[in-house]
Design a protein around this motif. Sequence first.
Motif, PDB file in Angstrom:
ATOM      1  N   SER A 100       0.721  -1.286   0.004  1.00 31.48           N
ATOM      2  CA  SER A 100       0.030   0.085  -0.109  1.00 31.48           C
ATOM      3  C   SER A 100       0.765   1.166   0.040  1.00 31.48           C
ATOM      4  CB  SER A 100      -0.853   0.069   1.156  1.00 31.48           C
ATOM      5  OG  SER A 100      -1.835  -1.135   1.195  1.00 31.48           O
ATOM      6  N   ASP A 101       1.990   1.268   0.479  1.00 33.89           N
ATOM      7  CA  ASP A 101       2.762   2.271   0.622  1.00 33.89           C
ATOM      8  C   ASP A 101       3.173   2.994  -0.821  1.00 33.89           C
ATOM      9  OD1 ASP A 101       3.115   1.835   3.295  1.00 33.89           O
ATOM     10  OD2 ASP A 101       5.127   1.205   3.169  1.00 33.89           O
ATOM     11  N   ARG A 102       2.846   2.179  -2.106  1.00 33.88           N
ATOM     12  CA  ARG A 102       3.153   2.942  -3.456  1.00 33.88           C
ATOM     13  C   ARG A 102       2.222   4.154  -3.683  1.00 33.88           C
ATOM     14  NH1 ARG A 102       3.213  -2.869  -6.503  1.00 33.88           N
ATOM     15  NH2 ARG A 102       1.381  -3.056  -5.116  1.00 33.88           N
ATOM     16  N   GLY A 103       1.046   4.133  -2.755  1.00 28.23           N
ATOM     17  CA  GLY A 103       0.089   5.243  -3.067  1.00 28.23           C
ATOM     18  C   GLY A 103      -1.358   4.736  -3.561  1.00 28.23           C
ATOM     19  N   PRO A 104      -2.013   5.947  -3.896  1.00 28.91           N
ATOM     20  CA  PRO A 104      -3.417   5.606  -4.313  1.00 28.91           C
ATOM     21  C   PRO A 104      -3.468   4.642  -5.515  1.00 28.91           C
ATOM     22  CG  PRO A 104      -3.057   7.923  -4.047  1.00 28.91           C
ATOM     23  CD  PRO A 104      -1.902   7.178  -3.834  1.00 28.91           C
ATOM     24  N   GLY A 105      -4.246   3.549  -5.310  1.00 26.88           N
ATOM     25  CA  GLY A 105      -4.394   2.504  -6.306  1.00 26.88           C
ATOM     26  C   GLY A 105      -3.773   1.158  -5.795  1.00 26.88           C
ATOM     27  N   ALA A 106      -2.920   1.357  -4.787  1.00 28.40           N
ATOM     28  CA  ALA A 106      -2.105   0.185  -4.283  1.00 28.40           C
ATOM     29  C   ALA A 106      -2.730  -0.245  -2.860  1.00 28.40           C
ATOM     30  CB  ALA A 106      -0.663   0.628  -4.207  1.00 28.40           C
ATOM     31  N   GLU A 107      -3.601   0.409  -2.287  1.00 30.21           N
ATOM     32  CA  GLU A 107      -4.318  -0.121  -0.951  1.00 30.21           C
ATOM     33  C   GLU A 107      -5.256  -1.089  -1.379  1.00 30.21           C
ATOM     34  OE1 GLU A 107      -6.652   3.590  -2.265  1.00 30.21           O
ATOM     35  OE2 GLU A 107      -4.652   2.659  -2.500  1.00 30.21           O
ATOM     36  N   PRO A 108      -5.611  -1.823  -0.264  1.00 29.20           N
ATOM     37  CA  PRO A 108      -6.574  -2.998  -0.629  1.00 29.20           C
ATOM     38  C   PRO A 108      -7.959  -2.627  -1.208  1.00 29.20           C
ATOM     39  CG  PRO A 108      -5.289  -3.393   1.241  1.00 29.20           C
ATOM     40  CD  PRO A 108      -5.067  -2.242   0.918  1.00 29.20           C
ATOM     41  N   ARG A 141      -5.105  -1.033 -11.529  1.00 30.06           N
ATOM     42  CA  ARG A 141      -4.860  -2.436 -12.202  1.00 30.06           C
ATOM     43  C   ARG A 141      -3.598  -2.484 -12.769  1.00 30.06           C
ATOM     44  NH1 ARG A 141     -10.029  -0.837 -14.770  1.00 30.06           N
ATOM     45  NH2 ARG A 141      -8.935   0.242 -16.332  1.00 30.06           N
ATOM     46  N   ALA A 142      -2.845  -1.568 -12.941  1.00 33.51           N
ATOM     47  CA  ALA A 142      -1.391  -1.573 -13.060  1.00 33.51           C
ATOM     48  C   ALA A 142      -0.519  -2.169 -11.904  1.00 33.51           C
ATOM     49  CB  ALA A 142      -0.757  -0.328 -13.604  1.00 33.51           C
ATOM     50  N   PHE A 143      -0.879  -1.774 -10.814  1.00 38.01           N
ATOM     51  CA  PHE A 143      -0.278  -2.029  -9.676  1.00 38.01           C
ATOM     52  C   PHE A 143      -0.528  -3.761  -9.230  1.00 38.01           C
ATOM     53  CE2 PHE A 143      -0.278   2.194  -7.821  1.00 38.01           C
ATOM     54  CZ  PHE A 143       1.095   2.272  -7.599  1.00 38.01           C
ATOM     55  N   LEU A 144      -1.687  -3.987  -9.588  1.00 36.96           N
ATOM     56  CA  LEU A 144      -2.089  -5.599  -9.455  1.00 36.96           C
ATOM     57  C   LEU A 144      -1.394  -6.425 -10.444  1.00 36.96           C
ATOM     58  CD1 LEU A 144      -3.726  -7.580  -8.112  1.00 36.96           C
ATOM     59  CD2 LEU A 144      -5.687  -7.154  -9.502  1.00 36.96           C
ATOM     60  N   ARG A 145      -1.350  -5.886 -11.605  1.00 35.28           N
ATOM     61  CA  ARG A 145      -0.566  -6.738 -12.765  1.00 35.28           C
ATOM     62  C   ARG A 145       1.003  -6.981 -12.260  1.00 35.28           C
ATOM     63  NH1 ARG A 145      -3.709  -3.543 -16.349  1.00 35.28           N
ATOM     64  NH2 ARG A 145      -1.923  -2.028 -16.647  1.00 35.28           N
ATOM     65  N   GLU A 146       1.351  -5.811 -11.617  1.00 39.65           N
ATOM     66  CA  GLU A 146       2.935  -5.762 -11.370  1.00 39.65           C
ATOM     67  C   GLU A 146       2.984  -6.597 -10.174  1.00 39.65           C
ATOM     68  OE1 GLU A 146       6.148  -2.563  -9.708  1.00 39.65           O
ATOM     69  OE2 GLU A 146       4.206  -2.083  -9.467  1.00 39.65           O
ATOM     70  N   ASP A 147       1.885  -6.841  -9.101  1.00 40.28           N
ATOM     71  CA  ASP A 147       2.014  -7.743  -8.014  1.00 40.28           C
ATOM     72  C   ASP A 147       2.046  -9.339  -8.525  1.00 40.28           C
ATOM     73  OD1 ASP A 147       2.354  -5.606  -6.199  1.00 40.28           O
ATOM     74  OD2 ASP A 147       0.390  -5.505  -5.764  1.00 40.28           O
ATOM     75  N   ILE A 148       1.210  -9.557  -9.501  1.00 39.42           N
ATOM     76  CA  ILE A 148       1.034 -10.877  -9.989  1.00 39.42           C
ATOM     77  C   ILE A 148       2.309 -11.347 -10.841  1.00 39.42           C
ATOM     78  CG2 ILE A 148      -0.302 -12.175 -11.646  1.00 39.42           C
ATOM     79  CD1 ILE A 148      -2.841 -10.803 -10.672  1.00 39.42           C
ATOM     80  N   GLY A 149       2.837 -10.196 -11.426  1.00 38.26           N
ATOM     81  CA  GLY A 149       4.089 -10.513 -12.272  1.00 38.26           C
ATOM     82  C   GLY A 149       5.248 -10.798 -11.279  1.00 38.26           C
ATOM     83  N   ALA A 150       5.182 -10.194 -10.178  1.00 41.66           N
ATOM     84  CA  ALA A 150       6.122 -10.459  -8.950  1.00 41.66           C
ATOM     85  C   ALA A 150       6.079 -11.765  -8.504  1.00 41.66           C
ATOM     86  CB  ALA A 150       6.209  -9.262  -8.192  1.00 41.66           C
ATOM     87  N   LEU A 151       4.786 -12.106  -8.317  1.00 41.39           N
ATOM     88  CA  LEU A 151       4.462 -13.520  -7.909  1.00 41.39           C
ATOM     89  C   LEU A 151       4.996 -14.439  -8.676  1.00 41.39           C
ATOM     90  CD1 LEU A 151       3.108 -15.357  -5.797  1.00 41.39           C
ATOM     91  CD2 LEU A 151       0.751 -15.083  -7.322  1.00 41.39           C
ATOM     92  N   GLY A 206      -5.079  -2.061   5.035  1.00 44.35           N
ATOM     93  CA  GLY A 206      -3.926  -1.941   4.472  1.00 44.35           C
ATOM     94  C   GLY A 206      -2.776  -0.861   4.706  1.00 44.35           C
ATOM     95  N   ALA A 207      -3.168   0.307   5.657  1.00 36.25           N
ATOM     96  CA  ALA A 207      -2.042   1.240   6.065  1.00 36.25           C
ATOM     97  C   ALA A 207      -0.825   0.206   6.952  1.00 36.25           C
ATOM     98  CB  ALA A 207      -2.717   2.276   6.850  1.00 36.25           C
ATOM     99  N   THR A 208       0.196   0.385   6.556  1.00 37.34           N
ATOM    100  CA  THR A 208       1.352  -0.138   6.982  1.00 37.34           C
ATOM    101  C   THR A 208       2.364   1.230   7.680  1.00 37.34           C
ATOM    102  OG1 THR A 208       2.595   0.151   4.978  1.00 37.34           O
ATOM    103  CG2 THR A 208       1.354  -2.023   5.677  1.00 37.34           C
ATOM    104  N   THR A 209       2.459   0.814   9.015  1.00 36.74           N
ATOM    105  CA  THR A 209       3.383   2.056   9.426  1.00 36.74           C
ATOM    106  C   THR A 209       4.890   1.436  10.190  1.00 36.74           C
ATOM    107  OG1 THR A 209       2.174   1.534  11.549  1.00 36.74           O
ATOM    108  CG2 THR A 209       1.230   3.524  10.074  1.00 36.74           C
TER     109      THR A 209
END
Length: 346
Positions: free
Chosen positions: A43-51, A85-95, A317-320
């Motif tokens: 989620s730290d990547r910004g708007p669009g990455a949070e759950p 959607r781009a953040f989600l594609r990036e995460d699935i690619g990393a997986l 999702g907020a991570t501190t």
Amino acid sequence: MTGASGPGTWPGHEPLEAQMVVLGDLSEVPEGVTGLPFLTQLSDRGPGAEPVARTAALLVEMPVEIGPHGWKLADHAGADSERARAFLREDIGALAIAAYEYAGPLTVQVVGPWTLAATVYLARGDRVLSDRGAVRALAESLAAGLAEHVRDVRAQVPGAELTVQVHEPLLGQVAAGVLPTFSGMSRLRPVDGPDLVGGLRPVLDTARDDGVTSVVHVGQAWVGIAPVVLAGADALGMDLGLVDAGWNATGWELIARAVERGTTFWAGLPPAAVSRCAGADVRGLADVVSVPWRRMGLPAAGLADVVLTGAGADGRGATTVSPAEVRSALATTVRAAAILAERAAD
């Protein structure tokens, strides 16, 4: 075997690094423990990455955008939807890279339909929760999107045995009718039990039809237990407090009934007490589950079916904290699961 997993959220900005850590740490676990690695959400990547945005991006034919109070439904897809959607594609690619040739348990996370409806706003109006027709449409759209998401993950990790974690931290507030309207001058009306069950079913039925195990996390809302069980979830997730502070006879009675009906229990552990000499109180964390479990007369052997997750499995999702701290907490969860597995064998 007793399970160990996490809520999915992870601090930082590097999805491949995070995914490799999670897969590594939850693949190499003690005897008697089953590690359940998860698709990380940074989620730290910004708007669009949070759950919430990540789940909203899964909705079929219901585009979203950022509005004055957060995410809202939109007339057409735009930059905000595409970013999510781009953040989600990036995460699935990393997986796909981190889990190359991996075979075994893997969990993916979505925000549940009621929490999503309580968080996302209509294109021109109040929360989606204020319009029961819109709630039904959102639940069906989420179910269709989840089916596509499962296909995408399986295409990248064919050996995965999937579990979907459905996070419903606002389910209790939805049932109680305490959520404020857009103006803040009144509250949205409460949702009764049968409607709560009906709202969950499209997502859970889709998971079952796709051969995916489902677990619904309700935070600390004991009132959410019955709807989750009646909706047909394979597992129930709850955040627990320390034994003395967190004991709730009525709540544990509901958990016991759910377990006796065959529903698996996922326990969200509180942060471990830490001393300079002994380190984290891992046995105390195991007590959070095993002591009330035995008070309720549940068989010790049933502890082998419990899955432990870290604190705060609410999916928002907020991570501190730092990646090192989260990794340490994950290791502590695994160690607590090993102790619980030993107690199951006693």
